[in-house]
Design an enzyme around this catalytic site. Sequence first.
Site, PDB file in Angstrom:
ATOM      1  N   GLY A 225       0.711  -1.370  -0.164  1.00  0.00           N
ATOM      2  CA  GLY A 225       0.037  -0.097  -0.172  1.00  0.00           C
ATOM      3  C   GLY A 225       0.934   1.094  -0.033  1.00  0.00           C
ATOM      4  O   GLY A 225       0.413   2.286  -0.634  1.00  0.00           O
ATOM      5  N   ALA A 226       1.692   1.357   0.962  1.00  0.00           N
ATOM      6  CA  ALA A 226       2.720   2.358   1.126  1.00  0.00           C
ATOM      7  C   ALA A 226       4.024   2.094   1.958  1.00  0.00           C
ATOM      8  O   ALA A 226       3.957   1.105   2.588  1.00  0.00           O
ATOM      9  CB  ALA A 226       1.890   3.779   1.618  1.00  0.00           C
ATOM     10  N   MET A 227       4.770   3.128   1.789  1.00  0.00           N
ATOM     11  CA  MET A 227       6.030   2.869   2.787  1.00  0.00           C
ATOM     12  C   MET A 227       6.310   4.229   3.395  1.00  0.00           C
ATOM     13  O   MET A 227       6.444   5.323   2.744  1.00  0.00           O
ATOM     14  CB  MET A 227       7.126   2.309   1.703  1.00  0.00           C
ATOM     15  CG  MET A 227       8.319   2.110   2.301  1.00  0.00           C
ATOM     16  SD  MET A 227       8.266   0.984   3.771  1.00  0.00           S
ATOM     17  CE  MET A 227       9.497   1.317   4.838  1.00  0.00           C
TER      18      MET A 227
ATOM     19  N   ASN B 148       9.046   5.505   4.453  1.00  0.00           N
ATOM     20  CA  ASN B 148      10.472   6.064   4.451  1.00  0.00           C
ATOM     21  C   ASN B 148      10.361   7.441   5.457  1.00  0.00           C
ATOM     22  O   ASN B 148       9.762   8.332   5.101  1.00  0.00           O
ATOM     23  CB  ASN B 148      10.941   6.330   3.156  1.00  0.00           C
ATOM     24  CG  ASN B 148      10.504   5.059   2.378  1.00  0.00           C
ATOM     25  OD1 ASN B 148      10.972   3.989   2.761  1.00  0.00           O
ATOM     26  ND2 ASN B 148       9.708   5.326   1.335  1.00  0.00           N
TER      27      ASN B 148
ATOM     28  N   GLU C 180       0.815   5.863   7.505  1.00  0.00           N
ATOM     29  CA  GLU C 180       2.379   5.983   7.117  1.00  0.00           C
ATOM     30  C   GLU C 180       2.828   7.129   7.798  1.00  0.00           C
ATOM     31  O   GLU C 180       3.867   7.171   8.505  1.00  0.00           O
ATOM     32  CB  GLU C 180       2.626   6.114   5.866  1.00  0.00           C
ATOM     33  CG  GLU C 180       2.118   5.174   4.953  1.00  0.00           C
ATOM     34  CD  GLU C 180       2.353   3.741   5.217  1.00  0.00           C
ATOM     35  OE1 GLU C 180       3.577   3.522   5.597  1.00  0.00           O
ATOM     36  OE2 GLU C 180       1.707   2.574   5.090  1.00  0.00           O
TER      37      GLU C 180
ATOM     38  N   HIS D 146       3.633   6.122  11.606  1.00  0.00           N
ATOM     39  CA  HIS D 146       4.898   5.363  11.556  1.00  0.00           C
ATOM     40  C   HIS D 146       6.184   6.148  11.982  1.00  0.00           C
ATOM     41  O   HIS D 146       7.062   5.929  12.549  1.00  0.00           O
ATOM     42  CB  HIS D 146       5.385   4.801  10.309  1.00  0.00           C
ATOM     43  CG  HIS D 146       4.679   3.186  10.146  1.00  0.00           C
ATOM     44  ND1 HIS D 146       4.755   2.518  11.168  1.00  0.00           N
ATOM     45  CD2 HIS D 146       4.237   2.585   9.220  1.00  0.00           C
ATOM     46  CE1 HIS D 146       4.322   1.310  10.665  1.00  0.00           C
ATOM     47  NE2 HIS D 146       3.748   1.416   9.644  1.00  0.00           N
TER      48      HIS D 146
ATOM     49  N   GLU E 256       3.794  -2.176  13.328  1.00  0.00           N
ATOM     50  CA  GLU E 256       2.727  -2.656  12.432  1.00  0.00           C
ATOM     51  C   GLU E 256       1.320  -2.462  13.475  1.00  0.00           C
ATOM     52  O   GLU E 256       0.318  -2.048  13.067  1.00  0.00           O
ATOM     53  CB  GLU E 256       2.938  -3.613  11.601  1.00  0.00           C
ATOM     54  CG  GLU E 256       3.880  -3.422  10.360  1.00  0.00           C
ATOM     55  CD  GLU E 256       4.015  -2.074   9.715  1.00  0.00           C
ATOM     56  OE1 GLU E 256       2.929  -1.466   9.886  1.00  0.00           O
ATOM     57  OE2 GLU E 256       4.913  -1.813   9.146  1.00  0.00           O
TER      58      GLU E 256
HETATM   59  N1  HT7 Z   1       5.994  -0.623   6.592  1.00  0.00           N
HETATM   60  C1  HT7 Z   1       5.436  -0.903   5.024  1.00  0.00           C
HETATM   61  C2  HT7 Z   1       5.496  -2.224   4.538  1.00  0.00           C
HETATM   62  C3  HT7 Z   1       5.865  -2.488   3.198  1.00  0.00           C
HETATM   63  C4  HT7 Z   1       6.337  -3.634   2.440  1.00  0.00           C
HETATM   64  C5  HT7 Z   1       7.026  -4.707   3.137  1.00  0.00           C
HETATM   65  C6  HT7 Z   1       7.505  -5.585   2.235  1.00  0.00           C
HETATM   66  C7  HT7 Z   1       7.588  -5.255   0.753  1.00  0.00           C
HETATM   67  C8  HT7 Z   1       6.934  -4.168   0.403  1.00  0.00           C
HETATM   68  C9  HT7 Z   1       6.536  -3.295   1.365  1.00  0.00           C
HETATM   69  N2  HT7 Z   1       5.928  -1.946   1.074  1.00  0.00           N
HETATM   70  C10 HT7 Z   1       5.459  -1.507   2.332  1.00  0.00           C
HETATM   71  C11 HT7 Z   1       4.090  -0.608   4.993  1.00  0.00           C
HETATM   72  C12 HT7 Z   1       3.292  -0.211   6.169  1.00  0.00           C
HETATM   73  O1  HT7 Z   1       2.797  -1.345   6.723  1.00  0.00           O
HETATM   74  O2  HT7 Z   1       3.009   0.774   6.193  1.00  0.00           O
HETATM   75 ZN    ZN Z   2       2.547   0.145   8.622  1.00  0.00          ZN
END
Ligand code: HT7
Ligand code: ZN
Length: 874
Positions: free
Chosen positions: A262-264, A266, A299, A302, A321
């Site tokens: 979904g999203a990351m 960073n 996000e 986080h 998480e």
């Molecule tokens: N913490 C992020 C996890 C995530 C992720 C893990 C493995 C491979 C690709 C990925 N893209 C995002 C997302 C979150 O839980 O916020």
């Molecule tokens: Zn997360």
Amino acid sequence: PHAIHLKDYQPPEFLIDRVELHFDLDPDRTSVESRLELRRNPAATRGDGSLRLHGEQLELETVEIDGNPLTGSEYVLDPESLTLHRVPDRFSLLTRVRIHPSLNTALEGLYQSGDMLCTQCEAEGFRRITYFLDRPDVMARYTTTLVADRARFPVLLSNGNLIEECRLEDGRHLARWEDPFPKPSYLFALIAGDLRAIEDRFTTASGRAVDLKIFVEPHNLDKCDHAMRSLKKAMRWDEERFGREYDLDVFMIVAVSHFNMGAMENKGLNVFNDKYVLARPDTATDADFDGIESVIAHEYFHNWTGNRITCRDWFQLSLKEGFTVYRDQEFSADVGSRGVKRIADVRLLRAHQFAEDAGPMAHPVRPDSYIEINNFYTATVYQKGAEVVRMQANLLGPDAFRQATDLYFERHDGQAVTTEDFVRCMEDASGRDLSQFRRWYAQAGTPELTMQGDYDPAAGVYRLSVRQFTPPTPGQPEKRPFHVPLAIGLLGDDGEDLPLRLEGDSQAPAAGTRVLELKAEEETFRFVGLDSRPVPSLLRGFPAPVKLRFDYGDRDLLFLMAHDSDGFNRWDAAQTLMQRLLLALVRDPDHGVLDAFFDAFREALLDAEGDRALLAEVLTLPSEGYLADQMDLVDVDGIHRARAGLERAIGGRLRADLLAVYRANAAEGCGYVFTPEEVGRRAIRNLALHYLMQSPDDETLGLCREQFAAGDNMTDVMAALRLLADHGGAEGAEALECFYRRWSRESLVVDKWFAVQASSPREDALEQVQRLLSHPDFSLRNPNRVRSLVGVFSVANQVRFHAADGGGYRFLADRILELDPLNPQIASRLLKSMIRWRRFDRTRQALMCDELRRILDAEELSKDVYEVASKALE
Ligand code: HT7
Ligand code: ZN
């Protein structure tokens, strides 16, 4: 492939204080130079003194220690690492590698998405960018220099603050970013592209100004307003509810079209699947708007729960998480409708997490081992993890929980910690003993609570006995009892809450909900002072992730559905009643449906006062998948027939009422707004249309066509398109054709077009899905597209996926085998819809096992797919 175990955790032998990265960016050939300041970790238990850096798919060009180049005989290189023997206690390491973003189809590390370059480093993607100690307990300060062609990549972003920008020769330019906060490598990010941004500003509680920027491809600039509003709401909420302020001068979000999840989060530079950023009323549904609000919040949250305080190792994934999901759920509850949010969350938990707990991949919230960590971004770690935090919040109460989270943020800021550290903060701040509670992190499986009520009229006593049992899960044949909070109410004849006075209480408590704590395997609670047999309202608000067994009579369920003061339990009573009825219809298609059922349905439907979104939840039948989970031996066709039959019966019997509700809930002027009231209005109206269209006549078909054509918001258009497509014939084909023509340039809308066809219960659904594989817009390289066609077919089209001829299974296995060499993460996720084969009849079992074996026999299978397929067959 071998498993990694939590019990083998060792602190790193070396620490990295500073990282300087220099990227010469080119989609075909990028050069990465890295300078690391390393030193031995005083806290390490000594190994052999050598330094083993992770690295995969890197072409190594140079290694230097303190400025001295090493020759090939002075290091050892294998496909997963670079090992240096006999290194000083403190030194600077320079490596230079080449990588190939345009060939990176796994979307881990640095890859190309459309015309841009982007990164995904969680969990272990950084090792595909450079040689590094790619583990979350190694936290370092980063400076990142990006150089690229200025025309092709005018925007160059990385974590932290921009400290330098300049033009170079040959049409290239440079940007340098510095992140003052130490971070693990999985939070590293860079972006290069021709992007535009919408910008805003947020002033923190302490008065600092933060620039907010959302970067998208130019044609998407008009779809960012909702994301920006959501971000500002989330930032304010985190200050008010958790006392957490943002810490950099700029917060950036970038939307990309090729993304595995979904999203990351960073640091300072969140990268998003564009599905969770882009929304305009005519392109996105209410569910999309909702998803964007909660993922943006997730996000952002986080930044404290994950970034400032991170995980010691990947077994602790739920530390960030589970807690962050809890926080985003609370946020959505506060800004939307709390009751509806709770129902949606529990629906999801029951549908996915309970299923996971009952299958071959069941694992604790804190797993003990894994082969591929990417397989453990699961409903258990996320959703059950959130429930485990919620139980602690409820056991402590709001004030003590806030003190406990304050303590956690203060005590562990800048550290990489464990779920144990989290629970200790809960204990230290509240004085509560959570030793037994910790089992929620260590034991897998969904506890089953069997309750029995018994009323003694002579004594005025209601005895509630509770027994807990948790079924065995892989590697855990026996379970010890959990510490389970129970929120209980008792209803009198008039439907009002009674005071819950336990034997031995000195005072009568006020009427309402009482939280009891179950710790033993079996316990009995005695409520006194009751003049007549009460109706118990058990597990109000779903206080623990458990299954309840209580032998309610239908009349009691109807009574609770009408009167329970707890909205969640009103919904749950309706679900139990419908589930019971549907399962009876599966067993016996001639089983009648009582008038009382339709009466109760009508009464709820016509309740003019009620929250319409809640009503829509109450009046939605349990899904086919959820019904299947309630059967020891799944009867796929029986479930489909029973559910479709009941929907038709509702549509027919209540036609006039449904039409009235449809008309009464028409939009009133002023266009689309995303408010809980308007979302509820659209939900109940579209639900009424759904029931009407189960036995359509000219009038209802006309309404559906009109709604599709009016088309001013995607929620209503999609609801009508789905009904027309499922209805089929020329009407359905025309609607699909017209929709595609209108939206063929909007990728996220085209995903919806694929998904509608993949989820259709029409008999030719698989053939249609097969045909769509050759559609020019289909690509195995875009995860959203794969999910919308292959994922939706295998997850949301139970009756066609599980067709008795095995065509669905063969189709899925073929796609997994095609995808695995390209993108193992996505391939392995798709496989999860075939791993619970034991619940089906012999024919289907054999068919699924054949496909699982065919997959396992493939040459060069990824660890991701190997782990899931082999565990499924164990
Ligand atoms: N913490 C992020 C996890 C995530 C992720 C893990 C493995 C491979 C690709 C990925 N893209 C995002 C997302 C979150 O839980 O916020
Ligand atoms: Zn997360």
